[in-house]
Scaffold this active site. Sequence first.
Site, PDB file in Angstrom:
ATOM      1  N   LYS A 112       0.806  -1.222   0.000  1.00 37.92           N
ATOM      2  CA  LYS A 112       0.000   0.000   0.000  1.00 37.92           C
ATOM      3  C   LYS A 112       0.839   1.271   0.000  1.00 37.92           C
ATOM      4  O   LYS A 112       0.338   2.339  -0.331  1.00 37.92           O
ATOM      5  CB  LYS A 112      -0.972   0.004   1.193  1.00 37.92           C
ATOM      6  CG  LYS A 112      -2.057  -1.054   1.038  1.00 37.92           C
ATOM      7  CD  LYS A 112      -3.334  -0.697   1.750  1.00 37.92           C
ATOM      8  CE  LYS A 112      -4.421  -1.689   1.338  1.00 37.92           C
ATOM      9  NZ  LYS A 112      -5.725  -1.374   1.839  1.00 37.92           N
ATOM     10  N   LYS A 193      -4.848  -8.939  -5.807  1.00 36.26           N
ATOM     11  CA  LYS A 193      -6.121  -9.376  -5.232  1.00 36.26           C
ATOM     12  C   LYS A 193      -7.232  -8.396  -5.621  1.00 36.26           C
ATOM     13  O   LYS A 193      -6.976  -7.202  -5.844  1.00 36.26           O
ATOM     14  CB  LYS A 193      -6.009  -9.546  -3.718  1.00 36.26           C
ATOM     15  CG  LYS A 193      -6.006  -8.278  -2.948  1.00 36.26           C
ATOM     16  CD  LYS A 193      -6.309  -8.516  -1.476  1.00 36.26           C
ATOM     17  CE  LYS A 193      -6.475  -7.156  -0.817  1.00 36.26           C
ATOM     18  NZ  LYS A 193      -7.115  -7.129   0.438  1.00 36.26           N
ATOM     19  N   LYS A 196     -11.466  -3.379  -3.114  1.00 34.36           N
ATOM     20  CA  LYS A 196     -12.485  -2.326  -3.235  1.00 34.36           C
ATOM     21  C   LYS A 196     -11.839  -0.950  -3.386  1.00 34.36           C
ATOM     22  O   LYS A 196     -12.497  -0.001  -3.773  1.00 34.36           O
ATOM     23  CB  LYS A 196     -13.460  -2.358  -2.063  1.00 34.36           C
ATOM     24  CG  LYS A 196     -12.837  -2.192  -0.688  1.00 34.36           C
ATOM     25  CD  LYS A 196     -13.931  -2.121   0.357  1.00 34.36           C
ATOM     26  CE  LYS A 196     -13.750  -3.115   1.480  1.00 34.36           C
ATOM     27  NZ  LYS A 196     -12.549  -2.909   2.298  1.00 34.36           N
TER      28      LYS A 196
HETATM   29  P1  ATP Z   1      -8.947  -2.877   0.390  1.00 35.19           P
HETATM   30  O1  ATP Z   1      -9.494  -3.594  -0.777  1.00 35.19           O
HETATM   31  O2  ATP Z   1      -9.532  -1.526   0.610  1.00 35.19           O
HETATM   32  O3  ATP Z   1      -7.465  -2.932   0.469  1.00 35.19           O
HETATM   33  P2  ATP Z   1      -9.761  -5.140   1.780  1.00 35.19           P
HETATM   34  O4  ATP Z   1     -11.033  -5.416   1.095  1.00 35.19           O
HETATM   35  O5  ATP Z   1      -8.589  -5.973   1.544  1.00 35.19           O
HETATM   36  O6  ATP Z   1      -9.419  -3.622   1.632  1.00 35.19           O
HETATM   37  P3  ATP Z   1     -11.167  -5.452   4.252  1.00 35.19           P
HETATM   38  O7  ATP Z   1     -12.385  -4.829   3.776  1.00 35.19           O
HETATM   39  O8  ATP Z   1     -10.825  -5.100   5.640  1.00 35.19           O
HETATM   40  O9  ATP Z   1      -9.928  -5.129   3.357  1.00 35.19           O
HETATM   41  O10 ATP Z   1     -11.260  -7.013   4.099  1.00 35.19           O
HETATM   42  C1  ATP Z   1     -12.277  -7.724   4.763  1.00 35.19           C
HETATM   43  C2  ATP Z   1     -12.024  -9.183   4.616  1.00 35.19           C
HETATM   44  O11 ATP Z   1     -12.104  -9.545   3.231  1.00 35.19           O
HETATM   45  C3  ATP Z   1     -10.640  -9.641   5.086  1.00 35.19           C
HETATM   46  O12 ATP Z   1     -10.819 -10.826   5.848  1.00 35.19           O
HETATM   47  C4  ATP Z   1      -9.890  -9.921   3.832  1.00 35.19           C
HETATM   48  O13 ATP Z   1      -8.955 -10.963   4.013  1.00 35.19           O
HETATM   49  C5  ATP Z   1     -10.998 -10.365   2.885  1.00 35.19           C
HETATM   50  N1  ATP Z   1     -10.660 -10.087   1.499  1.00 35.19           N
HETATM   51  C6  ATP Z   1     -10.400  -8.874   0.969  1.00 35.19           C
HETATM   52  N2  ATP Z   1     -10.148  -8.965  -0.338  1.00 35.19           N
HETATM   53  C7  ATP Z   1     -10.224 -10.286  -0.634  1.00 35.19           C
HETATM   54  C8  ATP Z   1     -10.062 -11.040  -1.829  1.00 35.19           C
HETATM   55  N3  ATP Z   1      -9.747 -10.452  -2.969  1.00 35.19           N
HETATM   56  N4  ATP Z   1     -10.233 -12.383  -1.781  1.00 35.19           N
HETATM   57  C9  ATP Z   1     -10.557 -12.988  -0.627  1.00 35.19           C
HETATM   58  N5  ATP Z   1     -10.723 -12.338   0.537  1.00 35.19           N
HETATM   59  C10 ATP Z   1     -10.563 -11.011   0.544  1.00 35.19           C
END
Ligand code: ATP
Length: 336
Positions: A112, A193, A196
């Site tokens: 990040k 990955k 959002k």
């Molecule tokens: P950002 O996308 O803003 O970096 P994020 O979506 O990774 O944030 P969170 O919203 O806190 O972060 O994630 C919530 C949960 O979703 C966490 O347990 C994370 O491991 C899971 N998660 C996030 N993205 C993925 C993905 N692409 N595949 C599987 N699990 C995910």
Amino acid sequence: MRKRVFSGVQPSGILTLGNYLGAIKRFVEIQNEYEAFYCVVDYHAITVPQAPDSLRSQIAHTAAFMLGAGLDPDKMTLFVQSDVPTHTQLGWIMECTATFGELSRMTQFKDKSQGKESVSGGLFTYPALMAADILLYDADAVPVGEDQKQHVELCRDLAERFNSRFGKVLKVPEPLIGQTGARIMSLQDPHRKMSKSDPNPAGYISLADSPDDIVKKIKRAVTDSGREVAYDPDEKPALANLITIFAHCSEKSINDIVAAYDGKGYAEFKKDLADVVVEALTPIRMRHDAILADGSYIDVLRHGARRAHDVSSAVLRRVKEAMGLSLYIDPAGVRI
Ligand code: ATP
Ligand code: LTN
């Protein structure tokens, strides 16, 4: 007594299919088996700049999507992190427990901060606050996607270090990672990955996307060379990701999906994939819309914060006492 789980979701955008398949679907499944605490971690979201109006609305959407996905207020506790002050209080103590070297090794920080001119101190110390989130609830397990495993490992190390200095005060949690769906990749780049906070919305399917948007994004999703629908994560990572999504949304096995598309091309596969994704997400979106419209999530969050405060205050008290921090203490150690 039921075991406890704790997990957090950042309101840093609108939840994606990756969040749903990697985390929230699981949260729903385990709410019967465990005593579950789920938190909208808004303090984590402000490690990168957030405009106040969008942050407010993303917190509401995140809560409404989590409830819309099937979290039941009678079974679990859902709350917003900044409504419960114990999180930043133990967060500071965990910052003082973690070392600079440890925090420097966190891959999420490296990802990040890469290429950014200016990065907040909070983005660096973020995993210490996450450790506090978990430890405040004496959680046995932490359901997260694969990307969070390193942070949960750090949380375990911090709890163990704390306990070795101050006595057995903190419960050491385990990560709980689903076998598949743990890592859903971007539709535009199978090596990143699905996120959002991706500036390119074509990379993710948001839970708010209309059926039309979903069809378009899947049509535009990158695929690998060749025409055969085969599951090969090394040679065909983009297609493997799409097959994984298909499997999760349809509850079919990867082998069955590959067999069903034997001799058929990508176009037919993508068309059916869009159908199963739309079918999986539409009920969630509709319940989310109703929950936002009737405002019922507000009471859920208010009750959740009260319960979270009660549980976490007892743990924070234990921590402060063990460390010699003030609990209105007098020099002889008599508490007032
Ligand atoms: P950002 O996308 O803003 O970096 P994020 O979506 O990774 O944030 P969170 O919203 O806190 O972060 O994630 C919530 C949960 O979703 C966490 O347990 C994370 O491991 C899971 N998660 C996030 N993205 C993925 C993905 N692409 N595949 C599987 N699990 C995910
Ligand atoms: N770091 C996580 C979000 C998060 C979390 C937590 C997850 C904050 N606190 C506590 C599990 C437990 C992320 O970026 N997905």
